[in-house]
Scaffold this motif. Structure first.
Motif, PDB file in Angstrom:
ATOM      1  N   SER A 240       0.841  -1.202   0.000  1.00  0.00           N
ATOM      2  CA  SER A 240       0.000   0.000   0.000  1.00  0.00           C
ATOM      3  C   SER A 240       0.872   1.247   0.000  1.00  0.00           C
ATOM      4  CB  SER A 240      -0.925   0.019   1.229  1.00  0.00           C
ATOM      5  OG  SER A 240      -1.796  -1.086   1.221  1.00  0.00           O
ATOM      6  N   PHE A 241       0.329   2.323  -0.569  1.00  0.00           N
ATOM      7  CA  PHE A 241       1.130   3.533  -0.766  1.00  0.00           C
ATOM      8  C   PHE A 241       0.290   4.772  -0.467  1.00  0.00           C
ATOM      9  CE2 PHE A 241       2.277   0.132  -3.611  1.00  0.00           C
ATOM     10  CZ  PHE A 241       3.651  -0.005  -3.424  1.00  0.00           C
ATOM     11  N   LEU A 242       0.944   5.758   0.132  1.00  0.00           N
ATOM     12  CA  LEU A 242       0.299   7.045   0.414  1.00  0.00           C
ATOM     13  C   LEU A 242       1.292   8.149   0.072  1.00  0.00           C
ATOM     14  CD1 LEU A 242      -1.979   8.801   1.629  1.00  0.00           C
ATOM     15  CD2 LEU A 242      -0.964   8.392   3.888  1.00  0.00           C
ATOM     16  N   SER A 243       0.919   8.999  -0.873  1.00  0.00           N
ATOM     17  CA  SER A 243       1.810  10.066  -1.335  1.00  0.00           C
ATOM     18  C   SER A 243       1.082  11.397  -1.324  1.00  0.00           C
ATOM     19  CB  SER A 243       2.325   9.784  -2.750  1.00  0.00           C
ATOM     20  OG  SER A 243       3.122   8.609  -2.779  1.00  0.00           O
ATOM     21  N   ALA A 244       1.792  12.434  -0.842  1.00  0.00           N
ATOM     22  CA  ALA A 244       1.222  13.783  -0.807  1.00  0.00           C
ATOM     23  C   ALA A 244       2.137  14.728  -1.565  1.00  0.00           C
ATOM     24  CB  ALA A 244       1.046  14.253   0.628  1.00  0.00           C
ATOM     25  N   PRO A 245       1.578  15.628  -2.378  1.00  0.00           N
ATOM     26  CA  PRO A 245       2.412  16.543  -3.174  1.00  0.00           C
ATOM     27  C   PRO A 245       3.121  17.572  -2.304  1.00  0.00           C
ATOM     28  CG  PRO A 245       0.110  17.160  -3.346  1.00  0.00           C
ATOM     29  CD  PRO A 245       0.144  15.864  -2.588  1.00  0.00           C
ATOM     30  N   LEU A 246       4.296  17.999  -2.763  1.00  0.00           N
ATOM     31  CA  LEU A 246       5.069  19.056  -2.107  1.00  0.00           C
ATOM     32  C   LEU A 246       5.151  20.244  -3.058  1.00  0.00           C
ATOM     33  CD1 LEU A 246       8.044  16.965  -0.638  1.00  0.00           C
ATOM     34  CD2 LEU A 246       6.055  17.834   0.598  1.00  0.00           C
ATOM     35  N   THR A 247       4.810  21.415  -2.546  1.00  0.00           N
ATOM     36  CA  THR A 247       4.809  22.625  -3.360  1.00  0.00           C
ATOM     37  C   THR A 247       5.575  23.722  -2.638  1.00  0.00           C
ATOM     38  OG1 THR A 247       2.652  22.054  -4.295  1.00  0.00           O
ATOM     39  CG2 THR A 247       3.376  24.333  -4.536  1.00  0.00           C
ATOM     40  N   VAL A 248       6.470  24.395  -3.348  1.00  0.00           N
ATOM     41  CA  VAL A 248       7.260  25.479  -2.769  1.00  0.00           C
ATOM     42  C   VAL A 248       7.127  26.713  -3.654  1.00  0.00           C
ATOM     43  CG1 VAL A 248       9.573  26.267  -2.179  1.00  0.00           C
ATOM     44  CG2 VAL A 248       8.892  23.921  -1.669  1.00  0.00           C
ATOM     45  N   ASP A 249       6.665  27.813  -3.058  1.00  0.00           N
ATOM     46  CA  ASP A 249       6.501  29.084  -3.787  1.00  0.00           C
ATOM     47  C   ASP A 249       5.699  28.912  -5.070  1.00  0.00           C
ATOM     48  OD1 ASP A 249       7.928  30.454  -1.862  1.00  0.00           O
ATOM     49  OD2 ASP A 249       9.854  30.185  -2.882  1.00  0.00           O
ATOM     50  N   GLY A 250       4.641  28.106  -4.978  1.00  0.00           N
ATOM     51  CA  GLY A 250       3.771  27.914  -6.125  1.00  0.00           C
ATOM     52  C   GLY A 250       4.283  26.918  -7.152  1.00  0.00           C
ATOM     53  N   THR A 251       5.480  26.392  -6.925  1.00  0.00           N
ATOM     54  CA  THR A 251       6.064  25.433  -7.866  1.00  0.00           C
ATOM     55  C   THR A 251       5.990  24.036  -7.273  1.00  0.00           C
ATOM     56  OG1 THR A 251       7.590  27.107  -8.694  1.00  0.00           O
ATOM     57  CG2 THR A 251       8.138  24.809  -9.140  1.00  0.00           C
ATOM     58  N   HIS A 252       5.526  23.096  -8.093  1.00  0.00           N
ATOM     59  CA  HIS A 252       5.399  21.721  -7.616  1.00  0.00           C
ATOM     60  C   HIS A 252       6.776  21.075  -7.640  1.00  0.00           C
ATOM     61  CE1 HIS A 252       2.461  19.014  -6.210  1.00  0.00           C
ATOM     62  NE2 HIS A 252       2.603  18.111  -7.162  1.00  0.00           N
TER      63      HIS A 252
END
Length: 285
Positions: free
Chosen positions: A143-155
């Motif tokens: 099983s997998f759980l991933s969350a996006p990381l965004t810095v200063d509006g940039t993915h």
């Protein structure tokens, strides 16, 4: 040429620059040295900031400990040259991630691309990412759980959890992961800003070094050829335009050519003139 009290000539070498060159150059050198010293101090300060990868490693360990269903964690960072695993609690995570990067599919890539949290069990993962799931099967992660990381509006990537359980993650786990996402984004944001500042400092130091070389080279030309500061720089610009070589490169080479040489008589000054005329042929050699 300088003379002693008996009237005999005294040799002035390149090392005697402040005595043999026009006086204003010493002030320029002092100012450049001061700026270089301050820039060096700032460089040391920036170098002292903690390595972001180390911070992300600690964060990955923390989220694994905090979320019961998580057996491992990692951080994927997507840069211009492609994705990389910036932190991992286990070497197996890096191996799993490499399979995702190579196959072009997987939960961390989907989270990074869609900017949505991705939560899949083994059945869902097998259906959505057949190539990835099959290739990583021997890892035992189901099983997998991933969350996006965004810095200063940039993915910039994703924070990823891995579980050996077929149904390892629930909505509460996904909500808890958001807290760690904030911490990861803060670490990445800090290093991005430090990186930008470091680039500014490096550029400033290089500019100061370039100016120092040009000022010193102008002083040598003034002394060796007996011309004004303005004329000395005109000669450098002329040689640069004629040879299509930057003034900075010409000056750096001319300084190397002149190291330890004594410019005291007409013959030596003639030789300097030849060095100046041919300096472009030695740049980069």
């Amino acid at each position: 040429m300088a003379g002693n009290e008996d009237g005999y000539p005294v040799l002035v070498t390149i090392e005697d620059a402040n005595g043999g060159y026009p006086e204003e150059n010493s002030g320029v050198d002092d100012a450049l040295d001061a700026v270089a010293a301050r820039a060096g101090e700032l460089n040391a300060l920036l170098d002292g900031i903690a390595d972001v990868d180390a911070s992300l490693e600690r964060l990955a360990v923390g989220v694994t400990d905090a979320i019961d269903d998580a057996d491992a964690a990692g951080v994927t960072e997507i840069k211009r040259r492609g994705p990389r695993t910036a932190a991992a609690t286990d070497p197996m995570v890096t191996w799993i991630d490499d399979i995702q990067y190579a196959s072009g599919e997987g939960p961390c890539l989907e989270a990074a691309t869609t900017r949505d949290i991705v939560r899949v069990n083994s059945e869902q993962a097998r259906s959505k990412y057949p190539t990835f799931f099959a290739r990583q099967a021997e890892s035992g992660m189901r099983s997998f759980l991933s969350a996006p990381l965004t810095v200063d509006g940039t993915h910039v990537g994703a924070l990823n959890l891995y579980s050996h359980d077929d149904h390892g993650f629930d909505r509460l786990d996904a909500a808890a992961l958001r807290i760690y996402v904030i911490a990861a984004e803060s670490a990445l944001q800090a290093t991005a800003r430090v990186g930008a500042l470091q680039g500014t400092v490096d550029g400033y130091v290089k500019a100061m070094q370039t100016r120092a070389a040009i000022e010193q080279c102008k002083g040598i030309i003034q002394f060796a050829l007996g011309v004004s500061e303005e004329k000395a720089f005109d000669l450098l610009k002329w040689r640069s335009q004629d040879s299509n070589v930057p003034v900075r490169a010409l000056c750096e080479q001319l300084l190397r050519d002149s190291a330890g040489v004594v410019w005291t008589d007409e013959a030596e000054r003639d030789r300097f003139g030849r060095l100046l005329m041919t300096v472009h042929t030695r740049v980069g050699n």
